[in-house]
Write an enzyme that holds these catalytic residues in place. Sequence first.
Site, PDB file in Angstrom:
ATOM      1  N   GLU B 440      -7.512 -13.090  25.052  1.00 25.11           N
ATOM      2  CA  GLU B 440      -8.711 -13.933  25.279  1.00 25.11           C
ATOM      3  C   GLU B 440      -9.966 -13.084  25.431  1.00 25.11           C
ATOM      4  O   GLU B 440     -10.834 -13.388  26.240  1.00 25.11           O
ATOM      5  CB  GLU B 440      -8.537 -14.811  26.523  1.00 25.11           C
ATOM      6  CG  GLU B 440      -7.855 -16.137  26.311  1.00 25.11           C
ATOM      7  CD  GLU B 440      -8.300 -16.927  25.094  1.00 25.11           C
ATOM      8  OE1 GLU B 440      -9.498 -16.885  24.740  1.00 25.11           O
ATOM      9  OE2 GLU B 440      -7.441 -17.580  24.495  1.00 25.11           O
TER      10      GLU B 440
HETATM   11  C1  LIG Z   1       1.212 -10.802  24.157  1.00 27.39           C
HETATM   12  C2  LIG Z   1       0.030 -11.167  23.348  1.00 27.39           C
HETATM   13  C3  LIG Z   1      -0.291 -12.490  23.137  1.00 27.39           C
HETATM   14  C4  LIG Z   1      -1.373 -12.834  22.343  1.00 27.39           C
HETATM   15  N1  LIG Z   1      -1.619 -14.162  22.072  1.00 27.39           N
HETATM   16  C5  LIG Z   1      -2.540 -14.473  21.125  1.00 27.39           C
HETATM   17  C6  LIG Z   1      -2.677 -15.812  20.659  1.00 27.39           C
HETATM   18  O1  LIG Z   1      -1.993 -16.715  21.136  1.00 27.39           O
HETATM   19  N2  LIG Z   1      -3.569 -16.066  19.678  1.00 27.39           N
HETATM   20  C7  LIG Z   1      -4.332 -15.087  19.136  1.00 27.39           C
HETATM   21  O2  LIG Z   1      -5.104 -15.380  18.238  1.00 27.39           O
HETATM   22  N3  LIG Z   1      -4.246 -13.807  19.561  1.00 27.39           N
HETATM   23  C8  LIG Z   1      -3.359 -13.481  20.531  1.00 27.39           C
HETATM   24  N4  LIG Z   1      -3.233 -12.171  20.948  1.00 27.39           N
HETATM   25  C9  LIG Z   1      -4.119 -11.175  20.398  1.00 27.39           C
HETATM   26  C10 LIG Z   1      -5.159 -10.707  21.406  1.00 27.39           C
HETATM   27  O3  LIG Z   1      -6.081 -11.705  21.668  1.00 27.39           O
HETATM   28  C11 LIG Z   1      -5.806  -9.450  20.820  1.00 27.39           C
HETATM   29  O4  LIG Z   1      -4.848  -8.420  20.923  1.00 27.39           O
HETATM   30  C12 LIG Z   1      -7.079  -9.077  21.509  1.00 27.39           C
HETATM   31  O5  LIG Z   1      -8.064  -9.997  21.195  1.00 27.39           O
HETATM   32  C13 LIG Z   1      -7.559  -7.686  21.153  1.00 27.39           C
HETATM   33  O6  LIG Z   1      -7.538  -7.476  19.775  1.00 27.39           O
HETATM   34  P1  LIG Z   1      -6.835  -6.199  19.149  1.00 27.39           P
HETATM   35  O7  LIG Z   1      -5.492  -6.100  19.756  1.00 27.39           O
HETATM   36  O8  LIG Z   1      -6.917  -6.289  17.699  1.00 27.39           O
HETATM   37  O9  LIG Z   1      -7.675  -5.006  19.667  1.00 27.39           O
HETATM   38  P2  LIG Z   1      -9.057  -4.406  19.021  1.00 27.39           P
HETATM   39  O10 LIG Z   1      -9.967  -5.523  18.706  1.00 27.39           O
HETATM   40  O11 LIG Z   1      -8.654  -3.501  17.934  1.00 27.39           O
HETATM   41  O12 LIG Z   1      -9.605  -3.627  20.226  1.00 27.39           O
HETATM   42  C14 LIG Z   1      -9.157  -2.323  20.612  1.00 27.39           C
HETATM   43  C15 LIG Z   1     -10.044  -1.784  21.708  1.00 27.39           C
HETATM   44  O13 LIG Z   1     -11.390  -1.664  21.261  1.00 27.39           O
HETATM   45  C16 LIG Z   1     -12.282  -2.370  22.082  1.00 27.39           C
HETATM   46  N5  LIG Z   1     -13.320  -2.982  21.258  1.00 27.39           N
HETATM   47  C17 LIG Z   1     -13.171  -3.654  20.097  1.00 27.39           C
HETATM   48  N6  LIG Z   1     -14.343  -4.098  19.662  1.00 27.39           N
HETATM   49  C18 LIG Z   1     -15.271  -3.700  20.524  1.00 27.39           C
HETATM   50  C19 LIG Z   1     -16.685  -3.843  20.616  1.00 27.39           C
HETATM   51  N7  LIG Z   1     -17.369  -4.528  19.739  1.00 27.39           N
HETATM   52  N8  LIG Z   1     -17.305  -3.292  21.673  1.00 27.39           N
HETATM   53  C20 LIG Z   1     -16.615  -2.628  22.612  1.00 27.39           C
HETATM   54  N9  LIG Z   1     -15.295  -2.467  22.577  1.00 27.39           N
HETATM   55  C21 LIG Z   1     -14.617  -2.987  21.544  1.00 27.39           C
HETATM   56  C22 LIG Z   1     -11.440  -3.397  22.781  1.00 27.39           C
HETATM   57  O14 LIG Z   1     -11.978  -3.799  24.028  1.00 27.39           O
HETATM   58  C23 LIG Z   1     -10.119  -2.681  22.933  1.00 27.39           C
HETATM   59  O15 LIG Z   1     -10.140  -1.898  24.094  1.00 27.39           O
HETATM   60  C24 LIG Z   1      -2.171 -11.822  21.778  1.00 27.39           C
HETATM   61  C25 LIG Z   1      -1.863 -10.489  22.011  1.00 27.39           C
HETATM   62  C26 LIG Z   1      -0.777 -10.151  22.755  1.00 27.39           C
HETATM   63  C27 LIG Z   1      -0.451  -8.697  22.926  1.00 27.39           C
END
Ligand SMILES: Cc1cc2nc3c(=O)[nH]c(=O)nc-3n(C[C@H](O)[C@H](O)[C@H](O)COP(=O)(O)OP(=O)(O)OC[C@H]3O[C@@H](n4cnc5c(N)ncnc54)[C@H](O)[C@@H]3O)c2cc1C
Lengths: 249, 595
Positions: B440
């Site tokens: 989220e």
């Molecule tokens: C158990 C689990 C359940 C989940 N459930 C759902 C679900 O039901 N539906 C769904 O759609 N998704 C779901 N997710 C996905 C989750 O919402 C994402 O993992 C999350 O939004 C982060 O995206 P990412 O993993 O691609 O990380 P990234 O976006 O690659 O981020 C990596 C790091 O970079 C930082 N970062 C990225 N962009 C920026 C920026 N612009 N400025 C500063 N920092 C930044 C982030 O804070 C983070 O620390 C789930 C994930 C897990 C692990």
Amino acid sequence: MKILVPVKRVIDFNVKIRVKADNSGVETANVKMGMNPFDEIAVEEAVRLKEKGKATEVIAVTIGPAQCQDLLRTAMAIGADRSIHALFDGETQPLGVAKTLKAIVDQEKPDMVILGKQAIDGDNNQVGQMLGALLGWGQATFASKVELGAGSVNVTREVDGGLETLQLKLPAIITTDLRLNEPRYATLPNIMKAKKKPIEPFDAAAKGVDLSPRIKTLRVDEPGSRKAGIKVPDVATLVDKLKNEAKVI
Amino acid sequence: MPTYKAPLTDMQFLLNDVFDASQLAKLPGYEEATPDMFQSILEEGAKLCEEVLLPINQSGDIEGCTFKDGVVTTPKGFKEAYETFTQGGWMGLSCSKEFGGQGLPLLLNFLLDEMVCSANLSFGMYPGLSHGAYNAIEKHGVQELKEKYLPKMVTGEWSGTMCLTEPHCGTDLGLIKTKAIPKGDGSYSISGTKIFISAGEQDLTENIIHLVLAKLPDAPPGVRGISLFLVPKFLVKDDGGIGARNGAVCGSIEHKMGIKASATCVMNFDNATGWLVGVPNKGMKAMFTMMNEARLAVGLQGLGIAEVAYQNGLSYAKDRLQGRGLKGAVFPDKVADPIIVHPDVRRMLLTMKSITEGARALAVWVGMNLDIETKHTDATTREEAGELVALLTPITKALMTDHGFDAANLAVQIMGGHGYIREYGVEQFVRDARITQIYEGTNGIQALDLVGRKMPERFGRMLRRFFWPCAEFIKENSSNPAFADILPNFAKTFQRFQMISLLMAQRSFANPEEAGAAATDYLRGFSLLVLGYMWLLMVKTAHGKLADASEKSFYESKLKTADFYFAKVLPEINARMMNIQAGSKPVMGMSADLF
Ligand SMILES: Cc1cc2nc3c(=O)[nH]c(=O)nc-3n(C[C@H](O)[C@H](O)[C@H](O)COP(=O)(O)OP(=O)(O)OC[C@H]3O[C@@H](n4cnc5c(N)ncnc54)[C@H](O)[C@@H]3O)c2cc1C
């Protein structure tokens, strides 16, 4: 077919009971209260009879302070149709309660009263029996199964030797044991409906019932702590000890 | 196995004494939401959490979800518990009466959420995601979609999911590739791969309603070209019955650190039939209205974990005999003193307790304002409540989830090696809590939302929704002896923090990296300030109630906990303010190849 179910407010069964510092009783201030678990089983049984189309009305009754209204709401959330509250602020004891219930039975004329076999606070196991005697009705205590017939009821009882099945003519008194049923969780819509169901007051004193305590509690103490056990080398020694030392077999 | 008793006394204290929640019953549609109704519902909800959800929490973690040939099986007992939960009507607590819900305040749902997440975070994911999907459809869907899907989502016969994330994009949803092609009959053909989809597949419900972000063929690039679609697992016939299997299939589930009983699915959409929810290319906007509520819900997950971690840490600290009090034996008749005599153990317990209780107060404050925002008859009141909620949403999400993890960690520390092993169940809390800081919107993104969006919005008007009542409280109580020890210091901190806010706004105006570099420190500092305000309100109430002998120990405990908060937790804000002041250079001054 009307069923009356008396319920009692007691310390929640999960709470660890503490004796008051002056040994005059147990601590109830600041302690979570709830419905006596046996009474919950009684309410559940009555509601199930109604759901099966065998009973037409379930009335929950309680005798106690204003806070007991919560309990009546709980009973009505499980499915009781309405409630009667005999307001009483002091300590309730079995005979006074049985007499109050008799007065309520005289007013409501139910076909059956289902009570818990005992309340977990006093563990008296008396109200059902006393009420049976006061009314001159048949009674089946410690019920583990209730089957309603036409004008009669078959009750399976848990007795020391096993199970015993009795047939009683209605009206009758039944007291519940633990295995009779597993009470349901009240549903959210029913909790909300319960709020709109009526709670009528009942003035026991006006009916000539004296609820004042007849038994005086002298002192309450915590049970002594258990002594450490011993390990015996084999079954033969165990049997011997049970026979000759503990003298239990 | 861990134990849990819902903190009903604290909830009643907040609802009835600190924030007068009885005012909600005056709002149109909430007439039934009286304090005694709140109490009956919370008591029954607590029972359900303690007796039905808690017992399958640890077993669910050990067993986890399993996947075979596209079918996900949840751990033993989940199906039965889900039935008890949904048949009890709990799914529909705050859903609209129009679709079969009970229409009760969101505040009540907040408190239920906290209890559910204390008892079983994994379980809470299933109704939680359905709730998110329900909100999106209810707020943005056309009537026909609502009537077709919402009633069965309210009963829990059908569940919902939120499908945003794709392999190459999580935070930056502008990059999504899933496509939606109009079929000419008002429906769309959806194709693409979504990952990490919670509850994407399970064996609890007859149908699953996926809400999917996808791009129309003519969509502009980036986040302005995203649309939201409703894609059911099984198509629904006109009579409401279950029809053909749709092309939305689970490809696998993730093996992960925690919330193991919640299925995290790869979802393959292959020419799946879907329907547009809301306006074309405005999917992100639709998502956001709903996401705000979802973020608050994730915050509550953190609060839930913090509470259960505290309870288990506390009972262990009272039982475990180890060492002696520093001034001599406190319990000379025992072989050693219980570890709760040790200052360091107390420090950990009080850190957990003071932040958890402050956070619960914050949850009630935000929940009430959310209800005022949705139901109040006066437009200005609605708008102001909405501004407060918007401001406090990133704070609630990040503060509570960080605290959930920290508190779980402290519980492990209090139990020593016994916390690290599986038996007592607290190591599970650490693993379960960890995800709440990520999904989220990561907590880093929450901080950016606060400084980048909420702070500048309407020239700082949102900030006033917090700063003003807080300033007023300080003024009103400056000569109240109950606050002699805490208020002067707090007032100073409050003033400095306002200055820092101004400084940050000025600096970021010239250089946006200033805001980015300070964001997390700012959010944390702001959170500590908000908790401080919550404690001031609680102190005031508790003081007035001390005379109430029957609950004396409860109020005394509140006051002592407040003392700890102001003396030992709040000062962290000073370090945060120093960090903010230090600016972006220490962070941005190093080129990437020097790392
Ligand atoms: C158990 C689990 C359940 C989940 N459930 C759902 C679900 O039901 N539906 C769904 O759609 N998704 C779901 N997710 C996905 C989750 O919402 C994402 O993992 C999350 O939004 C982060 O995206 P990412 O993993 O691609 O990380 P990234 O976006 O690659 O981020 C990596 C790091 O970079 C930082 N970062 C990225 N962009 C920026 C920026 N612009 N400025 C500063 N920092 C930044 C982030 O804070 C983070 O620390 C789930 C994930 C897990 C692990």
